[in-house]
Design a protein around this motif. Sequence first.
Motif, PDB file in Angstrom:
ATOM      1  N   UNK A 112       0.865  -1.184   0.000  1.00  0.00           N
ATOM      2  CA  UNK A 112       0.000   0.000   0.000  1.00  0.00           C
ATOM      3  C   UNK A 112       0.900   1.232   0.000  1.00  0.00           C
ATOM      4  N   UNK A 113       0.640   2.148  -0.915  1.00  0.00           N
ATOM      5  CA  UNK A 113       1.496   3.326  -0.980  1.00  0.00           C
ATOM      6  C   UNK A 113       0.726   4.537  -1.481  1.00  0.00           C
ATOM      7  N   UNK A 114       1.298   5.708  -1.162  1.00  0.00           N
ATOM      8  CA  UNK A 114       0.716   6.959  -1.631  1.00  0.00           C
ATOM      9  C   UNK A 114      -0.263   7.562  -0.654  1.00  0.00           C
ATOM     10  N   UNK A 115      -0.893   8.633  -1.088  1.00  0.00           N
ATOM     11  CA  UNK A 115      -1.874   9.345  -0.270  1.00  0.00           C
ATOM     12  C   UNK A 115      -2.888  10.009  -1.184  1.00  0.00           C
ATOM     13  N   UNK A 116      -4.010  10.346  -0.609  1.00  0.00           N
ATOM     14  CA  UNK A 116      -5.041  11.028  -1.377  1.00  0.00           C
ATOM     15  C   UNK A 116      -5.542  10.189  -2.543  1.00  0.00           C
ATOM     16  N   UNK A 117      -5.849  10.836  -3.636  1.00  0.00           N
ATOM     17  CA  UNK A 117      -6.427  10.133  -4.787  1.00  0.00           C
ATOM     18  C   UNK A 117      -5.432   9.178  -5.438  1.00  0.00           C
ATOM     19  N   UNK A 118      -4.142   9.368  -5.154  1.00  0.00           N
ATOM     20  CA  UNK A 118      -3.128   8.510  -5.765  1.00  0.00           C
ATOM     21  C   UNK A 118      -2.768   7.289  -4.941  1.00  0.00           C
ATOM     22  N   UNK A 119      -3.437   7.081  -3.823  1.00  0.00           N
ATOM     23  CA  UNK A 119      -3.100   5.933  -2.983  1.00  0.00           C
ATOM     24  C   UNK A 119      -3.569   4.638  -3.644  1.00  0.00           C
TER      25      UNK A 119
END
Length: 576
Positions: free
Chosen positions: A397-404
């Motif tokens: 699992x990686x990223x944040x917001x809409x790009x997660x």
Amino acid sequence: MKLNTILRLLLVMTGFATLHTACNKSEKNVLESPENISHPEAKARKVLLVVLDGGVGAEIKKIAPPNIMDATEHAIFSWDAIVSHKQANPVTKQMGWATLLTGVMQDKHHVASSAADNHFSDYPTLFTKLKQLNPQLRTVALSTSAEISSVYAKDATEKKSFSADEAVNGAALEELGSQNPDLLVVGFKGAEDAGVASSYTAASPAYKDAILTIDGYIAKMIQAIQTRPGFNQEDWMIILTSSKGSDSYDASKPWTAYEDERYNNFFVCFNPRFSYSLHEKPLVFPHYGATMSYQIGDDSKPNSYAALNANNFLDLSTSGDYTIQFKIKAAPGNDYAWPSFFGKMQQFNESSSGWICFLQDDFWVFSAAGTSGTGGRMQAKGGKVSDGEWHTCSMVIKGAGSGRSVAVFTDGVLNSTGTLGARNITTAEPFRIGYRPGNNYGSDWSPAYLLVTDISVYKKAQSNAYIGSNYCATTPDLADADLLTYWSCRSISGSAGNTYFADNTGMNNLYLKQSNITSFSDISLLVCSTVDDEAYKLVPSSMDVASQVYSWLRYPVSPEWKLDGQIWVPKYQDVQ
């Protein structure tokens, strides 16, 4: 003279030609020769220890040096022998010599790249200990290393260093011809020099030539023993080994001493009366332990589970990189109807937020749902796991917001990816394995029976390459700063009514409810089981050499010496 001819002469001269029945044991020494009419137990016990720097056991086996191969016909031997089963960096000849001569591993003798930094006062070398036990013994060290003469063998009766192996061999022949050594240690550097200059492989002409040259030296030393004037009154044990293997290994794979060529030496413990005794490393190691047998949805049996007491641990929330990995063995089936078994969600239904893994048909699925107004449910399909075999499931699992995003893998292979986006997958429900109440828990029309072990959680999005190379490992690197927690789930802690799986931090126990404990031991090509200390005892190790020498010379190894090695007990060909 070829060694097999010499061996035949040795056998005749030691009285081997006549067979007699006797009891192959001794109260004083496990290596004691059984009684026969020639009374070998009354002969003077002596040891020749030949050490090759850079002698890789697997490569020497390929080269098949004729005289070493002849010796194995009457020897305890292994091409899979190891320097140590504890990982050290660097792996040096200095460390190897210290292990050979003290009988303990590096964590005790402390030698790494320099013999000057040692704990020989606590763990003396063979030369020092034998001098303490019997000052009348003649002990000799001959090598190309001034460090061996000045440090390791400082208490030897005679110690000399030379510039070349040929000179070392000449000195050994002179010692055997004119003196009366009880312990003669001879060190050769030719294989190490050739390995550094080319490669430590049988395919290298230089390395092969170096091994064959040393093999010739060994034949000459054995011939010199056979021609000694007092040979009929002597009983020689000859040990051939190496201080270390090669100088590199494949760091992309989970580490074991068996797979690290730096640790692969060889061990030949020869006496004309010994029987042929080959010791090889196991090809596979079992995945074993005691764990929870999760029974989910079978109304005739307890719905078992393991859960944290803490509510917020493993809450994936709205941001942050994680890798979550576990091993699963699910009962065979191709029609599972969504029994959930692993994750952090109150109930597996449309109204609960959090994340979860469940079975569908014969594969597994990762699913996440956000709190109200943050995107609903998403899923990422994994691979086939419900075949009664062990498999490794990984989620990155990686990223944040809409790009997660999330990527799911089975046995190191990427199966699919999915978008978590802005979902808030926060939940107050504790992480659990096994049964959970509510819909889609594996009802009586789709029960699930499974084992789950070796759960690793990293606060890092591991790369696809890392997952592909390390999925089969059981125990991770516990010193990894990115490792949040690790549960082996292969041993039970606590007492009746309060049992749990402990993690590596001691802070995140998984408490067992409706526990149904089962023991398992499975061979799986998809699991790189941790090789434990008992598995390493199947082959000789450098730490065994000192104990072998003491025992042959009739000095029982005292527990007070705190040696790490074991004694390899021979079978005698002339004893039925």
